[in-house]
Design a protein around this motif. Structure first.
Motif, short mmCIF file in Angstrom:
data_model
loop_
_atom_site.label_atom_id
_atom_site.label_comp_id
_atom_site.label_asym_id
_atom_site.label_seq_id
_atom_site.Cartn_x
_atom_site.Cartn_y
_atom_site.Cartn_z
N LEU A 155 -0.20 -3.79 8.40
CA LEU A 155 -0.56 -5.10 7.87
C LEU A 155 -1.98 -5.49 8.27
N LEU A 156 -2.33 -5.27 9.52
CA LEU A 156 -3.68 -5.62 9.98
C LEU A 156 -4.74 -4.80 9.26
N VAL A 157 -4.48 -3.52 9.08
CA VAL A 157 -5.45 -2.66 8.39
C VAL A 157 -5.62 -3.10 6.94
N THR A 168 -15.25 -3.12 -5.55
CA THR A 168 -15.27 -3.88 -6.79
C THR A 168 -13.90 -3.82 -7.46
N GLY A 169 -13.37 -4.98 -7.81
CA GLY A 169 -12.09 -5.04 -8.50
C GLY A 169 -10.88 -5.01 -7.60
N VAL A 170 -11.09 -4.86 -6.29
CA VAL A 170 -9.97 -4.82 -5.34
C VAL A 170 -9.79 -6.22 -4.76
N THR A 171 -8.59 -6.71 -4.79
CA THR A 171 -8.31 -8.07 -4.33
C THR A 171 -8.51 -8.21 -2.83
N THR A 172 -8.81 -9.41 -2.44
CA THR A 172 -8.90 -9.75 -1.02
C THR A 172 -7.84 -10.79 -0.63
N ASP A 173 -6.92 -11.06 -1.53
CA ASP A 173 -5.86 -12.03 -1.27
C ASP A 173 -4.94 -11.48 -0.18
N PRO A 174 -4.79 -12.15 0.95
CA PRO A 174 -3.93 -11.62 2.02
C PRO A 174 -2.47 -11.51 1.61
N LEU A 175 -2.03 -12.34 0.67
CA LEU A 175 -0.64 -12.24 0.21
C LEU A 175 -0.41 -10.92 -0.51
N LEU A 176 -1.31 -10.57 -1.42
CA LEU A 176 -1.17 -9.31 -2.15
C LEU A 176 -1.35 -8.10 -1.24
N LEU A 177 -2.31 -8.19 -0.33
CA LEU A 177 -2.54 -7.07 0.59
C LEU A 177 -1.38 -6.92 1.56
N GLY A 178 -0.82 -8.03 2.02
CA GLY A 178 0.35 -7.95 2.89
C GLY A 178 1.55 -7.36 2.16
N GLY A 179 1.73 -7.76 0.89
CA GLY A 179 2.81 -7.16 0.11
C GLY A 179 2.60 -5.67 -0.10
N ALA A 180 1.35 -5.25 -0.31
CA ALA A 180 1.07 -3.82 -0.45
C ALA A 180 1.41 -3.06 0.82
N ALA A 181 1.12 -3.67 1.98
CA ALA A 181 1.46 -3.02 3.24
C ALA A 181 2.97 -2.86 3.39
N LEU A 182 3.71 -3.87 2.99
CA LEU A 182 5.17 -3.77 3.04
C LEU A 182 5.67 -2.66 2.14
N VAL A 183 5.11 -2.56 0.94
CA VAL A 183 5.54 -1.52 0.00
C VAL A 183 5.21 -0.13 0.55
N LEU A 184 4.01 0.03 1.09
CA LEU A 184 3.62 1.33 1.62
C LEU A 184 4.54 1.78 2.76
N SER A 242 16.17 -5.88 6.28
CA SER A 242 15.00 -5.74 7.16
C SER A 242 13.73 -6.20 6.46
N LEU A 243 13.61 -5.90 5.17
CA LEU A 243 12.44 -6.34 4.42
C LEU A 243 12.36 -7.86 4.38
N GLN A 244 13.50 -8.52 4.22
CA GLN A 244 13.50 -9.98 4.17
C GLN A 244 12.93 -10.57 5.45
N LYS A 245 13.29 -9.98 6.59
CA LYS A 245 12.76 -10.49 7.85
C LYS A 245 11.27 -10.17 8.02
N ASP A 246 10.88 -8.97 7.62
CA ASP A 246 9.50 -8.54 7.84
C ASP A 246 8.51 -9.22 6.91
N THR A 247 8.98 -9.90 5.88
CA THR A 247 8.03 -10.66 5.05
C THR A 247 7.34 -11.74 5.85
N GLY A 248 7.95 -12.18 6.95
CA GLY A 248 7.31 -13.18 7.80
C GLY A 248 6.07 -12.66 8.51
N LEU A 249 5.89 -11.32 8.55
CA LEU A 249 4.72 -10.76 9.23
C LEU A 249 3.43 -10.97 8.45
N VAL A 250 3.52 -11.29 7.16
CA VAL A 250 2.29 -11.51 6.39
C VAL A 250 1.57 -12.76 6.86
#
Length: 310
Positions: A155-157, A168-184, A242-250
């Protein structure tokens, strides 16, 4: 006619006709359990009542002891004011529930993406043939990497490292980036669950499908995957919990979810009750899902023991 039938005029198979009546035209006697069976059932009911009573008394006694230990501890008064203050709890509840919407949206969207990506990784790792060796190696390396990488570091990375690249074209929204970290991260875990389900299907199933003229892809799609998915439903539901709980890490990226909303109120009031309110909200959401997972697991086990399909 046999000798026995000719002499007695009764069916050779027993003393009752096919319609359940006695030979003389009278109705069959109703079934009556034996005295031994009635005594055995009464003993089982008595033992079940005794076990339930013992369990209830044991639970009540344990809860009473824990309550007395906590409330009689030297720092209980201070702890109660700091973590169990009803005034701050009611003040924090609306904000926590408003932030919980972010957590639920993350769980819904990321859950679907995780299932799809995890299944793709599992299929890539089960490809057969030497030509697919590079694909299998890449999928294996991905799974090994994210299985070993702590979630908080991923998540931090993602939240702090990706915006620093200024792509260019890559979002900086922490919500989207945090969601991407969860998916990865969760895709690696889910892929192992799917792969275990695929490998649990006996090879004869695939061989039978191939003998009927199905290709490898068709055998996987129509024969192997339906059985594998049914077998791994309980562990997939556990991963969803587990995913439901870890969404709080964003919240570490500044996303105002339920956890960060509690943090804001805590920083304003210097009281930690909002954190407890946030924790209770997550617990209330998690318990039904956990019980549903247990029910699904027990149902599948019963069907297996009865000889049904999984």
């Amino acid at each position: 006619m046999t000798a026995g039938t000719a002499q007695s005029g009764r069916p050779a198979g027993g003393g009752r006709s096919a319609d359940g009546e006695m030979p003389g035209g009278g109705a069959a006697e109703p079934y009556r359990p034996s005295a031994r069976r009635l005594a055995r059932e009464a003993y089982r009911r008595q033992r079940a009542r005794r076990s339930a009573l013992i369990a209830a008394l044991s639970t009540a006694g344990t809860a009473l002891v824990l309550y007395l230990v906590v409330v009689n501890s030297p720092g209980w008064e201070r702890t109660r004011d700091t973590f169990f203050n009803a005034h701050y709890a009611w003040q924090a509840l609306p904000e926590v529930l408003r932030g919980l919407r972010i957590n639920l949206e993350l769980m819904a969207v990321c859950g679907v993406l995780i299932l799809l990506f995890g299944l793709l990784l599992a299929l890539l790792r089960t490809l057969q043939g030497p030509v697919f060796l590079p694909v299998r190696l890449l999928a294996t390396a991905y799974v090994d990497f994210f299985l070993g990488l702590p979630m908080i570091i991923c998540l931090l990375v993602m939240i702090t490292g990706v915006p620093a690249l200024r792509l260019t074209g890559v979002t900086t929204d922490p919500l989207l980036l945090g969601g991407a970290a969860l998916v990865l991260t969760y895709s690696a875990y889910v892929s192992e669950v799917f792969r275990a389900g695929i490998q649990s299907v006996h090879p004869s199933q695939r061989a039978a499908a191939r003998s009927l003229g199905l290709s490898n892809a068709q055998a996987m799609r129509h024969v192997v995957l339906p059985q594998a998915v049914r077998r791994v439903v309980p562990p997939l539901l556990n991963n969803l919990v587990s995913l439901q709980k870890d969404t709080g890490l964003v919240s570490i990226g500044g996303v105002i979810d339920a956890v960060y909303a509690a943090k804001i109120i805590t920083s304003q009031t210097f009281n930690y009750t909002p954190y407890l309110v946030s924790a209770l909200v997550f617990i209330v959401l998690t318990i039904p899902m956990t019980r549903f997972t247990d029910w699904t697991t027990a149902r599948m086990n019963r069907r297996q023991h009865q000889g049904g399909t999984v």
